[in-house]
Design an enzyme around this catalytic site. Sequence first.
Site, short mmCIF file in Angstrom:
data_model
loop_
_atom_site.label_atom_id
_atom_site.label_comp_id
_atom_site.label_asym_id
_atom_site.label_seq_id
_atom_site.Cartn_x
_atom_site.Cartn_y
_atom_site.Cartn_z
N CYS A 205 25.95 70.31 62.00
CA CYS A 205 26.89 71.04 62.85
C CYS A 205 28.12 71.52 62.08
CB CYS A 205 27.33 70.16 64.01
SG CYS A 205 27.84 68.49 63.51
N HIS B 299 21.61 68.41 75.28
CA HIS B 299 22.36 69.40 74.49
C HIS B 299 22.01 70.86 74.80
CE1 HIS B 299 23.50 65.89 72.09
NE2 HIS B 299 24.41 66.62 71.51
N GLU C 120 35.16 63.74 61.66
CA GLU C 120 34.15 64.80 61.52
C GLU C 120 34.81 66.17 61.40
OE1 GLU C 120 31.17 64.78 64.59
OE2 GLU C 120 30.46 66.79 64.05
N HIS D 143 33.81 60.32 72.19
CA HIS D 143 33.27 61.20 71.15
C HIS D 143 34.26 62.33 70.88
CE1 HIS D 143 30.63 64.30 69.42
NE2 HIS D 143 29.87 63.29 69.02
N CYS E 2 33.86 68.94 62.45
CA CYS E 2 33.83 69.63 63.75
C CYS E 2 34.99 69.19 64.64
CB CYS E 2 32.52 69.35 64.48
SG CYS E 2 31.10 70.22 63.80
N GLY F 62 26.41 66.97 78.83
CA GLY F 62 26.67 65.72 78.13
C GLY F 62 27.60 65.97 76.95
N GLU G 122 30.92 58.29 67.00
CA GLU G 122 31.75 59.36 66.40
C GLU G 122 33.05 59.53 67.20
OE1 GLU G 122 28.70 62.54 66.71
OE2 GLU G 122 28.39 62.23 64.57
ZN LIG Z 1 30.03 68.46 62.90
#
Ligand SMILES: [Zn+2]
Length: 643
Positions: free
Chosen positions: A411, A135, A331, A263, A333, A186, A315
Amino acid sequence: MVHTTPLPLQSIHMEDGLIRRMQQLVRDQVLPYQWRALHDEVEGVAKSHCVENFRIAAGDSTGEYYGMIFQDSDLYKWLEATAYCLAVSPDPELEAHADEACELIRRAQGSDGYLNTYYTVQEPQGRFTTLQQGHELYCAGHFFEAAAAYYTATGKRSILDTACRFADYLTRVFGDNEGQNHGYPGHQVVEVGLLRLYAVTGNAAYRDLAKHFIDIRGREPSYFAWEREQPGYKDIFHEDVLLEPTYAQTHARPVDQQVAVGHSVRALYMYAAMADLAALTEDPALTEACERLYRSLTQRRMYVTGAVGSTAVGESITTDYDLPNDSAYGESCASVALMMFARRMTILTGEGEYYDSVERAFFNQVLGGIALSGKAFYYVGALEIDPERCAANPGLRHVKPDRQKWFDVACCPTNIARTIMSIGGYAFGLSDGTLMVHIPMSCDIDHENVALSIRTGYPYGEKLAVTARRDGQRIALRWTDFAPILRLTVNGRETPLKREHGYVRLPTLMAGDVAEATYDLTPRMVSVHPSVACDVGKATVMRGPVVYCAEQADNGPGVGRLAMDSEARFTESLAFCGHEVVALRTQGYRAQWPNEAELYAFRPPVWQAAEVGLIPYALRNNRGTGEMRVFLNVLSCTDVHAK
Ligand SMILES: [Zn+2]
């Protein structure tokens, strides 16, 4: 192809309405609360340690790194949201906090430009050795966005210089040449960040690195497989799903990808970068790929609320028509990322239709991600909640009936904040001198030759008025299927409606002219393609872009027993939070079971007349814990009487 360009936030002054209220909530409650959470000053919530990690990296404090490996990005998104606040009005206290954050970030940076507190503090030898899971580039992407936003808002160069030093370092480390790292992120988002930095600085090396990351992704042999074979490699996360090439969209070159998969947040951030690049390079194959992925997602894999992600495992987006309501991931995000992607599709193509997804995601998932108190947030946006089942069924463990004060993986809260604060930039664009109103909202706009005022209660109020404050104002209003324009007048005189590229163009307005539009916001039932098996025989209700749900607070327990009548008419009233938010009621039915002691019976339930109360999905869970459903059974009155 006519590109549209966003308006700078500084030129948009929000006036009374839903958006201004939400922005005030973010400014007055959310950002100060998040600042305290990042400093571990909120009692009884998951420890963040985010700021402390920076302090340790900067040498101001001692100790171990704590938290998820991507914890740095929480401070970056907070800084970005704060930048958008400061862009439109001064706030000395918030700016002092933000300056403090910028200085701390600068001092946590290595002398070579590298910036990541986990690797600096815990594993200095491990830089970029586990790109699949580490990350570092994800954090970098959010940092670049924040730095560009803060510089644009305040004119302060220091944070931009810090970002450029890091980006310069990345351009040296990554590339196709011998001795360079041949990997890519990634978790995508560095591409979006680099392109933002390119837009602000004009440094083509940043654009080229973003393009490089997109170009080499999915190449064979797989970089991530190679990385795992290297001596000393160790997994950070231990989930098998991470190994699937679709998880991080490395199953094919992005330009060749056929369906939206894996994802959700990674996918959508990558698609956003692809759309940016397609606009910059005018590459038809990349444009086509963006179109294809957008259709795959929005025609077969997206929830009606703009939620994305059908499973908690990875996710992820799964397959066509797999849209379970109770175990949905959705999510926050991912909906933010969908807004980013869809907005860029309109910028790329000049077509307004993509903004349907921006509105869906914003008015339902993103605004619904935050409590009316501003101090609790949804990470997961399920479309059906039964608190007892969420507690008892491990398959629903990811679904929290109540918004949470903070998260181990935090996040979403700052992502929601930055999106609400920058929504003006989403709402308006310029295309060949015409102001494109993508999302109506009350504001005054002053930008170059554009000087006008918009007043509207949208998405709850039907009326919109535009007053020109200078001669020669050219305006186009977006036309949507969920809120078509019924009538348009200029100075009271009817004007013909002609829809082009998803917009209705107004006649050129002179100073003092007033144009008025009326939207059709009649509540309507919305059915889903029958391949979404869990929703066959069901419908939800939309009023404009707003999706409604039934809550226990209005309907009592057993919300799943409710049915709407297929001919239902809706009555409207102000929702419990007041303002102009509309709640709905309709006549329907409630299933009665002759013998509650029996689980099975040789006869169907008896449907008794009952009133069904609905509120906007975004407002759910503001009156205590309870059941909630977006999709309800639908029965015709003949069905009911036949039984
Ligand atoms: Zn999030």
